[in-house]
Design a protein around this motif. Sequence first.
Motif, PDB file in Angstrom:
ATOM      1  N   VAL A  62       0.746  -1.130  -0.160  1.00 60.21           N
ATOM      2  CA  VAL A  62       0.058   0.018  -0.237  1.00 60.21           C
ATOM      3  C   VAL A  62       0.758   1.274  -0.160  1.00 60.21           C
ATOM      4  N   GLU A  63       1.796   1.338   0.830  1.00 61.14           N
ATOM      5  CA  GLU A  63       2.655   2.463   0.994  1.00 61.14           C
ATOM      6  C   GLU A  63       3.474   2.612  -0.338  1.00 61.14           C
ATOM      7  N   ASN A  64       3.853   1.595  -0.887  1.00 65.62           N
ATOM      8  CA  ASN A  64       4.442   1.664  -2.283  1.00 65.62           C
ATOM      9  C   ASN A  64       3.781   1.681  -3.522  1.00 65.62           C
ATOM     10  N   ALA A  65       2.380   1.698  -3.344  1.00 62.27           N
ATOM     11  CA  ALA A  65       1.550   1.573  -4.607  1.00 62.27           C
ATOM     12  C   ALA A  65       1.629   2.573  -5.600  1.00 62.27           C
ATOM     13  N   ARG A  66       2.190   3.860  -5.503  1.00 57.53           N
ATOM     14  CA  ARG A  66       2.304   4.446  -6.407  1.00 57.53           C
ATOM     15  C   ARG A  66       3.462   4.046  -7.353  1.00 57.53           C
ATOM     16  N   ALA A  67       4.644   3.994  -6.642  1.00 64.50           N
ATOM     17  CA  ALA A  67       5.777   3.425  -7.252  1.00 64.50           C
ATOM     18  C   ALA A  67       5.792   2.088  -7.972  1.00 64.50           C
ATOM     19  N   ASP A 117       0.753  -2.916 -16.135  1.00 73.66           N
ATOM     20  CA  ASP A 117      -0.285  -2.067 -16.737  1.00 73.66           C
ATOM     21  C   ASP A 117      -1.635  -1.743 -15.883  1.00 73.66           C
ATOM     22  N   GLY A 118      -1.551  -2.329 -14.713  1.00 70.61           N
ATOM     23  CA  GLY A 118      -2.404  -1.996 -13.620  1.00 70.61           C
ATOM     24  C   GLY A 118      -2.280  -2.519 -12.422  1.00 70.61           C
ATOM     25  N   VAL A 119      -2.734  -2.320 -11.259  1.00 71.49           N
ATOM     26  CA  VAL A 119      -2.554  -2.973  -9.954  1.00 71.49           C
ATOM     27  C   VAL A 119      -3.967  -3.317  -9.326  1.00 71.49           C
ATOM     28  N   PHE A 120      -4.165  -4.663  -8.933  1.00 69.67           N
ATOM     29  CA  PHE A 120      -5.048  -5.282  -8.024  1.00 69.67           C
ATOM     30  C   PHE A 120      -4.886  -5.052  -6.707  1.00 69.67           C
ATOM     31  N   VAL A 121      -5.756  -4.979  -5.863  1.00 68.39           N
ATOM     32  CA  VAL A 121      -5.414  -4.587  -4.388  1.00 68.39           C
ATOM     33  C   VAL A 121      -6.308  -5.984  -3.923  1.00 68.39           C
ATOM     34  N   GLY A 122      -5.751  -6.659  -2.941  1.00 72.83           N
ATOM     35  CA  GLY A 122      -6.372  -7.741  -2.323  1.00 72.83           C
ATOM     36  C   GLY A 122      -6.573  -7.507  -0.833  1.00 72.83           C
ATOM     37  N   PRO A 123      -7.814  -7.167  -0.355  1.00 76.63           N
ATOM     38  CA  PRO A 123      -8.010  -6.783   1.037  1.00 76.63           C
ATOM     39  C   PRO A 123      -8.105  -8.008   1.993  1.00 76.63           C
ATOM     40  N   SER A 124      -7.999  -9.274   1.500  1.00 78.56           N
ATOM     41  CA  SER A 124      -7.972 -10.466   2.514  1.00 78.56           C
ATOM     42  C   SER A 124      -6.542 -10.585   3.068  1.00 78.56           C
ATOM     43  N   LEU A 159      -4.245  -8.130   2.566  1.00 76.68           N
ATOM     44  CA  LEU A 159      -4.018  -7.131   3.339  1.00 76.68           C
ATOM     45  C   LEU A 159      -4.406  -6.882   4.944  1.00 76.68           C
ATOM     46  N   ALA A 160      -5.838  -7.123   4.993  1.00 81.51           N
ATOM     47  CA  ALA A 160      -6.232  -7.519   6.387  1.00 81.51           C
ATOM     48  C   ALA A 160      -5.281  -8.097   7.425  1.00 81.51           C
ATOM     49  N   ALA A 161      -5.052  -9.364   6.760  1.00 77.03           N
ATOM     50  CA  ALA A 161      -3.984 -10.165   7.371  1.00 77.03           C
ATOM     51  C   ALA A 161      -2.758  -9.587   7.952  1.00 77.03           C
ATOM     52  N   SER A 162      -2.086  -8.895   6.938  1.00 75.23           N
ATOM     53  CA  SER A 162      -0.847  -8.039   7.060  1.00 75.23           C
ATOM     54  C   SER A 162      -1.121  -6.911   8.349  1.00 75.23           C
ATOM     55  N   MET A 163      -2.217  -6.403   8.347  1.00 78.95           N
ATOM     56  CA  MET A 163      -2.529  -5.438   9.192  1.00 78.95           C
ATOM     57  C   MET A 163      -2.892  -5.913  10.676  1.00 78.95           C
ATOM     58  N   GLY A 164      -3.067  -7.182  10.837  1.00 80.73           N
ATOM     59  CA  GLY A 164      -3.374  -7.848  11.990  1.00 80.73           C
ATOM     60  C   GLY A 164      -4.774  -7.948  12.342  1.00 80.73           C
ATOM     61  N   LEU A 165      -5.547  -7.949  11.116  1.00 77.70           N
ATOM     62  CA  LEU A 165      -6.949  -8.010  11.225  1.00 77.70           C
ATOM     63  C   LEU A 165      -7.550  -9.004  10.179  1.00 77.70           C
ATOM     64  N   ILE A 166      -6.797 -10.227  10.227  1.00 79.10           N
ATOM     65  CA  ILE A 166      -7.323 -11.464   9.457  1.00 79.10           C
ATOM     66  C   ILE A 166      -8.876 -11.675   9.478  1.00 79.10           C
ATOM     67  N   GLU A 178     -10.207   0.258   8.853  1.00 78.92           N
ATOM     68  CA  GLU A 178      -8.992   0.375   8.694  1.00 78.92           C
ATOM     69  C   GLU A 178      -8.302  -0.363   7.361  1.00 78.92           C
ATOM     70  N   VAL A 179      -8.932  -1.438   7.023  1.00 77.37           N
ATOM     71  CA  VAL A 179      -8.560  -2.061   5.800  1.00 77.37           C
ATOM     72  C   VAL A 179      -8.889  -1.333   4.654  1.00 77.37           C
ATOM     73  N   VAL A 180     -10.338  -0.838   4.530  1.00 80.22           N
ATOM     74  CA  VAL A 180     -10.989  -0.212   3.615  1.00 80.22           C
ATOM     75  C   VAL A 180     -10.042   1.288   3.244  1.00 80.22           C
ATOM     76  N   ALA A 181      -9.756   1.746   4.332  1.00 81.01           N
ATOM     77  CA  ALA A 181      -8.794   3.018   4.244  1.00 81.01           C
ATOM     78  C   ALA A 181      -7.497   2.558   3.783  1.00 81.01           C
ATOM     79  N   ALA A 182      -7.068   1.575   3.835  1.00 78.58           N
ATOM     80  CA  ALA A 182      -5.665   1.211   3.440  1.00 78.58           C
ATOM     81  C   ALA A 182      -5.813   1.062   1.856  1.00 78.58           C
ATOM     82  N   VAL A 183      -7.050   0.304   1.515  1.00 79.44           N
ATOM     83  CA  VAL A 183      -7.238  -0.217   0.026  1.00 79.44           C
ATOM     84  C   VAL A 183      -7.252   1.143  -0.504  1.00 79.44           C
ATOM     85  N   LYS A 184      -8.156   2.093  -0.077  1.00 77.26           N
ATOM     86  CA  LYS A 184      -8.367   3.253  -0.638  1.00 77.26           C
ATOM     87  C   LYS A 184      -7.176   4.317  -0.840  1.00 77.26           C
ATOM     88  N   ARG A 185      -6.353   4.110   0.301  1.00 75.97           N
ATOM     89  CA  ARG A 185      -5.054   4.781   0.100  1.00 75.97           C
ATOM     90  C   ARG A 185      -4.140   4.351  -1.125  1.00 75.97           C
TER      91      ARG A 185
END
Length: 267
Positions: free
Chosen positions: A159-164, A172-179, A181-188, A195-202
């Motif tokens: 997420v933090e490196n998304a633009r780079a 050609d494009g980027v797909f975000v996987g919330p499942s 991602l939630a696990a990596s945030m301690g929210l499996i 917080e997960v939704v906010a990270a996805v939108k970030r």
Amino acid sequence: MPIRLTPTFRDRLAAADRTLYGGWICSGSPVVAEIMAGAGLDWLLIDMEHAPNGLESVLAQLYAVSGYPSTPLVRVPAGETVIIKQVLDLGAQNLLVPMISTPDEAAAVAGMTRYPPAGCRGVGSALARSARWNRVEGYLTNDADHVSVFVQIETIDGVENARAIAETPGVDGVFVGPSDLAASMGLIGQQTHPEVVAAVKRAFAGIAAAGKPVGVNAFDPAAARDYAAAGADFVLVGADVALLARGSEQLAQSYLGSTGESPRTSY
């Protein structure tokens, strides 16, 4: 006679004037793949990461969906040179590569999809369905025109490196996987946690700033609509196995009830 390949998912997204909605194919069955392809979805994801799919079954599913307008992507199990080479040679034109968290990882994957000197893809077009056994004119020199590459962000570092990551040449494009991602945030298991939704939108914001299309997995209809409103260009909204699981449960419930016993009717 030269053969023309179908437009890539990159081309499909560039021509779209709305969010494209897709379905996950996890069953490994070409019959189910064809059923999904005929449903009217914009795109399909044939999964090799979490599904019982090998090269032969992926090839069968590519055949099964080829007569329908839905655009197929193949998600490889990992960003590895040999796997990507083999899946491309099967004729997959659109790849999704999981677990990409840095631009260096994204650049390595992009290079695996290109012939030298731009990359390190092994040359076997005369032997492979990718170039239709050398019937696609100029395939070797115009390989980038025939393949689109999407990478999947599934960690908070991603997420933090998304633009780079999105700015990486060849992506050609980027797909975000919330499942994951939630696990990596301690929210499996909490894909719709605020917080997960906010990270996805970030991540969305970074990818959009790079001028690349962004996608997301969202089986919850409210979440899917929210992500579409937030700028998602493509959204994965259901899976064949999940549809079968929930549908069969509803069928059983309608006849057996909560007790598990079939209701009796008196005549």
